[in-house]
Design a protein around this motif. Structure first.
Motif, short mmCIF file in Angstrom:
data_model
loop_
_atom_site.label_atom_id
_atom_site.label_comp_id
_atom_site.label_asym_id
_atom_site.label_seq_id
_atom_site.Cartn_x
_atom_site.Cartn_y
_atom_site.Cartn_z
N ARG A 1 0.83 -1.20 0.00
CA ARG A 1 0.00 0.00 0.00
C ARG A 1 0.87 1.26 0.00
O ARG A 1 0.64 2.19 -0.75
CB ARG A 1 -0.93 -0.02 1.21
N ASN B 1 -2.81 -10.34 -2.66
CA ASN B 1 -4.14 -9.75 -2.74
C ASN B 1 -4.09 -8.23 -2.69
O ASN B 1 -4.84 -7.55 -3.40
CB ASN B 1 -5.03 -10.28 -1.62
N GLN B 2 -3.17 -7.70 -1.87
CA GLN B 2 -3.05 -6.25 -1.80
C GLN B 2 -2.56 -5.69 -3.14
O GLN B 2 -3.03 -4.64 -3.59
CB GLN B 2 -2.09 -5.85 -0.66
N THR C 1 -5.47 -5.63 -5.42
CA THR C 1 -6.37 -4.55 -5.02
C THR C 1 -5.86 -3.20 -5.49
O THR C 1 -6.62 -2.38 -6.02
CB THR C 1 -6.51 -4.52 -3.47
N GLU C 2 -4.55 -2.97 -5.30
CA GLU C 2 -3.97 -1.70 -5.72
C GLU C 2 -4.12 -1.49 -7.22
O GLU C 2 -4.47 -0.42 -7.69
CB GLU C 2 -2.48 -1.62 -5.35
N ASP D 1 -6.29 -2.84 -9.24
CA ASP D 1 -7.70 -2.65 -9.59
C ASP D 1 -8.17 -1.25 -9.21
O ASP D 1 -9.09 -0.71 -9.83
CB ASP D 1 -8.58 -3.69 -8.89
N GLY D 2 -7.54 -0.70 -8.19
CA GLY D 2 -7.96 0.61 -7.70
C GLY D 2 -7.44 1.78 -8.52
O GLY D 2 -7.92 2.90 -8.35
#
Ligand code: ATP
Length: 271
Positions: free
Chosen positions: A99, A142-143, A146-147, A149-150
């Motif tokens: 992140r 997974n992070q 997520t990043e 996709d974000g």
């Protein structure tokens, strides 16, 4: 002491000129340079700029070099980390580190994020052969997903990742909007080896006049760019050890033998 999460480099001097051979791969990443420099050109027409590309090929073939050259050509900062360091060094905090990395890159966008050895985090779930906690690795993976996709369409951060094991990667990584492009970075052929020699002979100060890079390329089948860079450096050391005033053909042949010796040793340990 605090372990370093990732490396950030500004003012990268590496350019496509430093990358010998790899014409096809360079052509593909040229497009990424253009996305970083002129995003509006694409988004104005409703195009979605890719978020990631996977550089696939054997060790030492120039994947890191090429990624750095993309940043250099586009004039953007280069955030890099290695998947294996990540898994070993940041037990328990992998996801939060990912992140942080993306936050920093977004703050400084346009930017390149480069993840070397992505297979260390991106192995398909359930197929890990690494001994640490598998949950930890999965959280980190997974992070990362997520990043990616974000990212909005105007984030202008492109993630390049390198692997020599695309076959073990989790298919989720290759889905549309993630690493949906694969760029092959292969071992150099004869002509490319000659070009790599030409690049790596430049830093050597005194070369014998009759030195022939065609000949050197022929002596080094199966060598990667990293092996050739090693040969050139080793040849200078061999010549100096002999007390020679310049680096000549025999020094290169001795260096090639040494590198082959080293490669054989490595293979013995691996099998
Ligand atoms: P790994 O999979 O081991 O991380 P890699 O594919 O990322 O390897 P690099 O780290 O880019 O390989 O290459 C190591 C060094 O080898 C480079 O810094 C460069 O000196 C030399 N080299 C490799 N390929 C090339 C090339 N195509 N042209 C010029 N130099 C090269």
């Amino acid at each position: 002491s605090k372990a370093k999460l990732f490396d950030e480099k500004k003012d990268i001097k590496t350019s496509f000129k430093d990358v010998a051979g790899l014409e096809g791969a360079k052509e593909e990443v040229q497009e990424i340079v253009d996305f970083l420099k002129h995003p509006d050109k694409y988004t104005n027409l409703g195009g979605k700029i890719p978020k990631g590309a996977l550089l696939v090929g054997p060790p030492g073939t120039g994947k890191t070099l090429l990624a750095k050259a993309v940043a250099g050509e586009a004039g953007v900062p280069f955030f890099s980390l290695s998947g294996s360091d990540f898994v070993e060094m940041f037990v328990g905090v992998g996801a939060s580190r990912v992140r942080d990395l993306f936050k920093q890159a977004k703050d400084k966008s346009p930017a390149i994020i480069f993840i070397d050895e992505i297979d260390a985090i991106g192995r398909s779930r359930g197929k890990s052969n690494f001994s640490g906690s598998n949950d930890e690795r999965e959280n980190t993976l997974n992070q990362l997903l997520t990043e990616m996709d974000g990212f909005g369409t105007n984030t202008n951060v492109i993630v390049l990742a390198a692997t020599n094991r695309a076959d073990v990667l989790d298919k989720a990584l290759m889905r549309a909007g993630r690493f949906d492009r694969q760029i092959y970075v292969d071992l150099p052929d004869l002509r490319e080896r000659k070009e790599i020699f030409d690049v790596h002979l430049k830093p050597l100060k005194k070369l014998d006049d009759e030195l022939d890079t065609d000949f050197l390329a022929k002596q080094t089948p199966g060598f990667s760019g990293a092996d050739i860079a090693n040969v050139c450096n080793e040849a200078a050391l061999v010549a100096a050890r002999k007390g020679n005033k310049s680096v000549g053909k025999q020094d290169f042949l001795d260096a090639v033998d040494r590198i082959i010796g080293g490669l054989e040793k490595k293979n013995k340990i691996m099998t």
